[in-house]
Design a protein around this motif. Structure first.
Motif, mmCIF file in Angstrom:
data_model
loop_
_atom_site.group_PDB
_atom_site.id
_atom_site.type_symbol
_atom_site.label_atom_id
_atom_site.label_comp_id
_atom_site.label_asym_id
_atom_site.label_seq_id
_atom_site.Cartn_x
_atom_site.Cartn_y
_atom_site.Cartn_z
ATOM 1 N N ALA A 28 0.861 -1.187 0.000
ATOM 2 C CA ALA A 28 0.000 0.000 0.000
ATOM 3 C C ALA A 28 0.894 1.233 0.000
ATOM 4 C CB ALA A 28 -0.893 -0.014 1.225
ATOM 5 N N PHE A 29 0.541 2.220 -0.799
ATOM 6 C CA PHE A 29 1.320 3.442 -0.881
ATOM 7 C C PHE A 29 0.716 4.494 0.025
ATOM 8 C CE2 PHE A 29 2.187 1.417 -4.965
ATOM 9 C CZ PHE A 29 3.564 1.436 -4.953
ATOM 10 N N ASP A 30 1.558 5.274 0.645
ATOM 11 C CA ASP A 30 1.124 6.398 1.462
ATOM 12 C C ASP A 30 1.624 7.667 0.778
ATOM 13 O OD1 ASP A 30 0.319 8.158 3.365
ATOM 14 O OD2 ASP A 30 1.777 7.538 4.867
ATOM 15 N N PHE A 84 -5.978 10.454 2.613
ATOM 16 C CA PHE A 84 -7.029 9.988 3.517
ATOM 17 C C PHE A 84 -7.184 8.475 3.367
ATOM 18 C CE2 PHE A 84 -8.077 14.439 2.819
ATOM 19 C CZ PHE A 84 -8.327 14.868 4.107
ATOM 20 N N ALA A 85 -7.849 7.828 4.340
ATOM 21 C CA ALA A 85 -8.025 6.372 4.323
ATOM 22 C C ALA A 85 -8.854 5.912 3.127
ATOM 23 C CB ALA A 85 -8.660 5.911 5.624
ATOM 24 N N GLY A 86 -9.747 6.720 2.630
ATOM 25 C CA GLY A 86 -10.612 6.319 1.521
ATOM 26 C C GLY A 86 -10.000 6.557 0.150
ATOM 27 N N HIS A 87 -8.697 6.578 0.048
ATOM 28 C CA HIS A 87 -7.973 6.730 -1.211
ATOM 29 C C HIS A 87 -8.115 8.122 -1.830
ATOM 30 C CE1 HIS A 87 -7.058 2.520 -1.083
ATOM 31 N NE2 HIS A 87 -8.347 2.221 -0.994
#
Length: 117
Positions: A28-30, A84-87
């Motif tokens: 997963a990318f941040d 944000f968490a929702g992409h």
């Protein structure tokens, strides 16, 4: 030239495809973070056939010469993003660029007149 362009596009396509193993999860990318950079380059061109178009001018429609235009360009860019968490990603960016390119030539039909760009 065509072969070069095709090879360049093919190489870019190969580099841009991510490698993923079948038994490993996709990372997963941040995208949260800040970034900055600079850019620099050169400018070159040709100001061809300076032709007056003003009605009533002495040399309307006649070429008054041409000249090469060259120089440098550069700039900086800075920004920050938040994921944000929702992409969803929001961010702010600022950039500044400048160029210094010039050239000139004496008129081919007028005495003592130089055109500059």
């Amino acid at each position: 030239m065509r072969t070069f362009c095709v090879a360049l596009i093919a190489g870019a396509a190969l580099v841009s495809v991510p490698a993923v193993a079948a038994d490993e999860p996709t990372p997963a990318f941040d995208w949260t973070g800040c970034y900055g950079g600079v850019h620099a380059g050169g400018i070159w061109g040709q100001a061809d056939d300076w032709t007056p178009v003003t009605q009533g001018g002495a040399f309307i429609g006649q070429s008054l010469g041409s000249h090469a235009v060259d120089g440098i360009a550069g700039g900086v860019q800075l920004g920050c993003d938040y994921a944000f968490a929702g992409h969803w990603v929001v961010g702010i960016q600022g950039s500044y660029s400048w160029a210094d390119a010039e050239g000139s030539h004496p008129s081919t039909r007028e005495t003592g007149v130089t055109y500059h760009s």
